[in-house]
Design an enzyme around this catalytic site. Sequence first.
Site, PDB file in Angstrom:
ATOM      1  N   ARG A 166       0.904  -1.269   0.053  1.00 44.72           N
ATOM      2  CA  ARG A 166      -0.113   0.001   0.088  1.00 44.72           C
ATOM      3  C   ARG A 166       0.860   1.221  -0.070  1.00 44.72           C
ATOM      4  NH1 ARG A 166      -2.199  -3.431   3.697  1.00 44.72           N
ATOM      5  NH2 ARG A 166      -4.409  -4.280   3.201  1.00 44.72           N
ATOM      6  N   HIS A 257      -2.583   3.124  -6.017  1.00 45.38           N
ATOM      7  CA  HIS A 257      -3.234   2.007  -5.491  1.00 45.38           C
ATOM      8  C   HIS A 257      -3.394   1.047  -6.740  1.00 45.38           C
ATOM      9  CE1 HIS A 257      -4.940  -0.111  -2.162  1.00 45.38           C
ATOM     10  NE2 HIS A 257      -6.023  -0.410  -2.829  1.00 45.38           N
ATOM     11  N   ARG A 260      -0.820  -1.593  -6.724  1.00 52.53           N
ATOM     12  CA  ARG A 260      -0.895  -2.562  -6.083  1.00 52.53           C
ATOM     13  C   ARG A 260      -1.918  -3.750  -6.608  1.00 52.53           C
ATOM     14  NH1 ARG A 260      -1.370  -4.581  -0.426  1.00 52.53           N
ATOM     15  NH2 ARG A 260      -3.441  -4.744   0.221  1.00 52.53           N
ATOM     16  N   HIS A 283      -4.458  -9.106   3.161  1.00 52.40           N
ATOM     17  CA  HIS A 283      -5.607  -9.276   3.487  1.00 52.40           C
ATOM     18  C   HIS A 283      -6.334 -10.186   4.596  1.00 52.40           C
ATOM     19  CE1 HIS A 283      -6.578  -8.024  -1.029  1.00 52.40           C
ATOM     20  NE2 HIS A 283      -6.429  -6.930  -0.331  1.00 52.40           N
ATOM     21  N   TYR A 292      -9.995 -10.319  -7.000  1.00 53.56           N
ATOM     22  CA  TYR A 292      -9.101 -10.404  -8.192  1.00 53.56           C
ATOM     23  C   TYR A 292      -9.444 -11.516  -9.372  1.00 53.56           C
ATOM     24  CZ  TYR A 292      -6.701  -6.787  -5.562  1.00 53.56           C
ATOM     25  OH  TYR A 292      -6.162  -5.909  -4.942  1.00 53.56           O
TER      26      TYR A 292
END
Length: 311
Positions: A166, A257, A260, A283, A292
């Site tokens: 991040r 972002h 990422r 996560h 994803y």
Amino acid sequence: MTDDPWGGLLSPAMAEALDRWLLTEAATRDRSIHTVTAYRADLLAFLHFLALHWGESVPPSGLARLRQTDMRAFAASERTRGLGARSLARRMSGVRSFLRWTADREGLDVSAALSTRSPKYTRSLPRPLTPLQAQDTLDRVADHGTPWVGARDLAVLTLLWGSGLRISEALALEGTDWPFPEGLVIRGKGGRERQVPVLDVARQAVARYLDLCPWGHQADRPLFRGIRGGRLTAGAVEAAMRQARAALGLPASATPHALRHSFATHLLSAGGDLRTIQELLGHASLSTTQVYTGVDNAQLMAVYHAAHPRG
């Protein structure tokens, strides 16, 4: 104690209960300061609405009066004020958590309120960059009038794309973190620690930045420095990304972002498994990482439709 921005609508007992709950969330669930701040705002909005709705300030024991109609009225009020479905779902989740905690503490039955359904919303898919777009972006960012600034921005964005950091995690790195080991320990959301791989290209990018940086490498200072020598801000990196995407004609979704997101999507496309990607991203839940798979499927369908257009 929690301040009441609405002039006395929050009873002292309720303000104390809210403070205790927020402290409990921070201490036992490793909630970040941003999450606790959001929860405070969510609950103040709910308790303010309830006081106006019922015509009186509400003590914790009064929450036993809650019914589905009250919860629906609150949801309708928030939507009328312009709150989106996703934000409302988050707000209602915080309210439910507070109600459950208060019910356990006060011995209340709040099952009627808890049975209210959460608002439905469609989770938007992340919009990653293609590998070529990501590389072009990094090349463009590096081409800066001040060489050390270009090298710095390149190093930061390489860590986002190459290690899935991040932006806040990259900018929190200290001088003591350098030189990077093969596996860099990152402290992410909720205080959760994870180990991420550092590619040689990222290590080389940071080394070059430090060679050019006017302040060099100082163990007791932030690794990434701003123009005046302080810690580099997310706003400065976002500005560099804005300039790059404007020059390359990329969409507004091409943010730091997004790199990422690109890290995760490119790993998945290369055969990475979700559990590993979950650990690399930090996560807490696999369901967060599973979004994803939707991105990968969406890209696959886009290729399919481009190859087989309808007549």
